[in-house]
Design a protein around this motif. Structure first.
Motif, PDB file in Angstrom:
ATOM      1  N   HIS A  52       5.776  -0.101  -6.045  1.00 41.83           N
ATOM      2  CA  HIS A  52       3.676  -0.377  -7.285  1.00 41.83           C
ATOM      3  C   HIS A  52       3.644   0.381  -7.961  1.00 41.83           C
ATOM      4  O   HIS A  52       2.512  -0.262  -8.325  1.00 41.83           O
ATOM      5  N   PRO A 108       2.126   4.812   1.065  1.00 40.91           N
ATOM      6  CA  PRO A 108       2.752   5.468   2.385  1.00 40.91           C
ATOM      7  C   PRO A 108       1.559   6.230   2.350  1.00 40.91           C
ATOM      8  O   PRO A 108       1.267   7.001   1.721  1.00 40.91           O
ATOM      9  N   LEU A 109       1.164   6.380   3.680  1.00 41.46           N
ATOM     10  CA  LEU A 109       0.497   7.905   3.962  1.00 41.46           C
ATOM     11  C   LEU A 109       1.724   9.534   3.629  1.00 41.46           C
ATOM     12  O   LEU A 109       0.846  10.488   2.806  1.00 41.46           O
ATOM     13  N   THR A 110       2.326   8.997   3.755  1.00 39.40           N
ATOM     14  CA  THR A 110       3.296  10.336   2.766  1.00 39.40           C
ATOM     15  C   THR A 110       3.583  10.457   1.290  1.00 39.40           C
ATOM     16  O   THR A 110       3.851  11.571   1.233  1.00 39.40           O
ATOM     17  N   ALA A 111       2.891   9.679   0.239  1.00 38.16           N
ATOM     18  CA  ALA A 111       3.104   9.813  -1.324  1.00 38.16           C
ATOM     19  C   ALA A 111       2.027  11.245  -1.702  1.00 38.16           C
ATOM     20  O   ALA A 111       1.272  11.502  -0.326  1.00 38.16           O
ATOM     21  N   THR A 112       2.993  11.524  -2.630  1.00 44.32           N
ATOM     22  CA  THR A 112       2.364  13.118  -2.173  1.00 44.32           C
ATOM     23  C   THR A 112       1.187  12.779  -3.426  1.00 44.32           C
ATOM     24  O   THR A 112       1.218  11.006  -4.283  1.00 44.32           O
ATOM     25  N   ARG A 113       0.283  13.687  -3.934  1.00 42.63           N
ATOM     26  CA  ARG A 113      -0.633  13.541  -5.021  1.00 42.63           C
ATOM     27  C   ARG A 113      -0.512  12.917  -6.182  1.00 42.63           C
ATOM     28  O   ARG A 113      -1.236  12.194  -6.891  1.00 42.63           O
ATOM     29  N   PRO A 144       1.529  -1.387  -0.240  1.00 41.28           N
ATOM     30  CA  PRO A 144      -0.166   0.060   0.067  1.00 41.28           C
ATOM     31  C   PRO A 144       0.614   1.462  -0.248  1.00 41.28           C
ATOM     32  O   PRO A 144       1.851   1.447   0.951  1.00 41.28           O
ATOM     33  N   ARG A 148      -0.404   9.160  -6.172  1.00 39.76           N
ATOM     34  CA  ARG A 148      -1.377   8.649  -5.846  1.00 39.76           C
ATOM     35  C   ARG A 148      -2.423   8.849  -7.616  1.00 39.76           C
ATOM     36  O   ARG A 148      -2.341   7.595  -8.005  1.00 39.76           O
TER      37      ARG A 148
END
Length: 122
Positions: free
Chosen positions: A94, A48-53, A46, A56
């Motif tokens: 990913h 990470p929460l720190t992934a940039t928009r 998955p 994503r």
């Protein structure tokens, strides 16, 4: 009477490309080019929460197969920026990057033209 021009679609470009890439100007891989095929890894970890928009958005877009240049157009980002973001996602597992079909594996242009002409004559 002249009607006012339709408003242009808003495009959020407040972030400079060097911010998106973390100041990097070169991709971590030299095997990825504009015609590289990108596909989201179904078995990847998955994000990470720190992934940039941008990461994503690229991963969401690549749920279906796209070339790097197609992804850049759809994301409205420079190809060089998408290349760096794609390399980051490939490095993290990913995204899968596949080289394009080699030139030798493609049918000759003349044969394709004959096929097209034959279909038009039907």
């Amino acid at each position: 009477m002249n009607e006012p021009a339709a408003p242009q679609e808003y495009s959020d470009q407040a972030v400079r490309p060097f911010v998106i890439t973390g100041g990097r100007v070169r991709a971590s891989r030299n095997t990825i080019s504009v015609d590289t095929l990108l596909r989201a890894a179904s078995d990847g970890p998955p994000l990470p929460l720190t992934a940039t928009r941008e990461q994503r958005a690229l991963l969401k877009l690549c749920a279906r197969l796209h070339t790097l240049v197609e992804a850049a157009v759809k994301l409205q980002l420079p190809v060089s920026v998408v290349m760096i973001v794609a390399c980051d996602l490939v490095d993290s597992g990913h995204l899968h990057a596949r080289p394009p079909i080699p030139q030798a594996g493609r049918p000759p242009l003349e044969m394709l033209q004959e096929l097209l002409d034959g279909l038009r004559n039907l």
